[in-house]
Design an enzyme around this catalytic site. Structure first.
Site, short mmCIF file in Angstrom:
data_model
loop_
_atom_site.label_atom_id
_atom_site.label_comp_id
_atom_site.label_asym_id
_atom_site.label_seq_id
_atom_site.Cartn_x
_atom_site.Cartn_y
_atom_site.Cartn_z
CE LYS A 36 -0.03 3.25 4.82
NZ LYS A 36 0.04 3.33 6.26
CB SER B 87 5.58 -1.68 11.93
OG SER B 87 5.18 -0.35 12.23
N GLY C 289 2.87 2.42 10.80
CA GLY C 289 3.83 3.50 10.62
C GLY C 289 4.52 3.92 11.90
CG HIS D 236 -5.67 2.06 5.20
ND1 HIS D 236 -5.19 2.99 6.08
CD2 HIS D 236 -4.70 1.14 5.06
CE1 HIS D 236 -3.95 2.65 6.45
NE2 HIS D 236 -3.64 1.53 5.84
CG ASN E 199 -1.70 1.24 1.40
OD1 ASN E 199 -1.76 2.07 0.48
ND2 ASN E 199 -2.32 1.42 2.56
CD GLU F 202 -2.72 5.59 6.78
OE1 GLU F 202 -2.67 5.63 5.54
OE2 GLU F 202 -1.84 5.03 7.48
CD GLU G 95 -3.32 -2.25 7.31
OE1 GLU G 95 -2.25 -2.54 6.77
OE2 GLU G 95 -3.90 -1.17 7.14
O1 LIG Z 1 -1.13 0.85 6.84
C1 LIG Z 1 -0.37 -0.03 6.48
C2 LIG Z 1 -0.61 -0.77 5.23
O2 LIG Z 1 -1.89 -0.52 4.73
C3 LIG Z 1 0.85 -0.34 7.25
O3 LIG Z 1 1.74 0.70 7.11
P1 LIG Z 1 3.24 0.52 7.64
O4 LIG Z 1 3.75 -0.78 7.04
O5 LIG Z 1 3.98 1.72 7.13
O6 LIG Z 1 3.17 0.44 9.13
#
Ligand SMILES: O=C(CO)COP(=O)(O)O
Length: 258
Positions: A13, A219, A179, A101, A11, A103, A173
């Site tokens: 982002k 992560s 992150g 997601h 992903n 976010e 997640e």
């Molecule tokens: O949100 C994520 C994947 O959709 C995970 O992000 P990270 O791997 O940067 O922690």
């Protein structure tokens, strides 16, 4: 004995413009071999504006890498400024789309009802949703991660029939692990991924639950993926930051070599 093929999806982002996307997918294509694709399904979820470039590259070079979008409108067309529809994504031959997601839930107010409508929109247009669920730190501290996540699952799947759900991907997640460098332990991941599979068995059937791929995200790196993948109910990962580094992403795809 599971027959689920692991799905490793990057992903991106809001990272990599369309030129960077081409260079990145070319790097992945150069590194990945048939042996990798036989063992693992590999996908990237670039920003919308990259999708046409990625499609052209994948089609032109007949790459085995799959791609998809990070969001989809619940509506198929109309006066929805800034939104991207299922028909548009299916025209771009997207295999996957991330739905709900954390976010999107956090910064765009996406409720379980909206996620549910987006799951249905994806299926309406032949795109496989990757439905993202997972608890925040406060919920985890209160020990409520399983009921909280299962309630998001229930909401996202409301009214979705079994013949669609059997091909869905669920991504667990935990928000506190996204992150942050804070990875859920393999046991934490298994606890909730196992509960998700159990819930799918309750809602539909054990046979269906055994088919659905459940990813872990938060992560993930080459150094921690093998232990997470060793868990019986984890069938892949949704990878954020580490997916932006082609070499690191390839190492994650090759988790069996770690
Ligand atoms: O949100 C994520 C994947 O959709 C995970 O992000 P990270 O791997 O940067 O922690």
């Amino acid at each position: 004995m599971t027959t689920r093929t692991p799905l490793m999806a990057g992903n991106w982002k809001m990272n990599l413009n369309h030129l960077e996307a081409i260079a990145h997918v070319q790097k992945l294509a150069f590194a990945l071999t048939d042996k990798d694709y036989d063992a693992v399904e590999v996908a990237v979820l670039p920003p919308f504006v990259d999708l046409r470039s990625v499609q052209t590259l994948v089609d032109g070079d007949k790459l085995k890498i799959k791609y998809g979008a990070q969001d989809i409108s619940a509506h198929d067309s109309g006066a929805y400024t800034g939104e991207i529809s299922g028909p548009m994504l299916s025209k771009l031959k997207c295999t996957y789309v991330a739905v709900g997601h954390s976010e999107r839930r956090q910064y765009h107010g996406e409720s379980d009802e909206i996620c549910n409508a987006k799951v249905k929109a994806a299926f309406r247009h032949g795109i496989t949703p990757i439905l993202c669920v997972g608890e925040g730190l406060d919920v985890r501290k209160a020990g409520q991660q399983v009921p909280y996540t299962l309630s998001q699952l229930d909401g996202g799947l409301e009214g979705v029939p079994a013949d669609q759900v059997e091909s869905i991907v669920i991504a667990y997640e935990p928000v506190w692990a996204i992150g942050t460098g804070e990875v859920a332990t393999p046991d934490d991941a298994q606890e909730v991924c196992g509960a998700i599979r159990g819930r799918l068995a309750e809602l539909y059937s054990q046979e269906l639950a055994d088919k659905v791929r459940i990813q872990y995200g938060g992560s993930v790196k080459s150094g921690n993926i093998a232990a997470i993948m060793a868990q019986p109910d984890v069938d892949g990962a949704l990878i954020g930051g580490a997916a932006l580094d082609a070499e690191e992403f390839v190492k994650i795809v090759r988790f069996r070599d770690q």
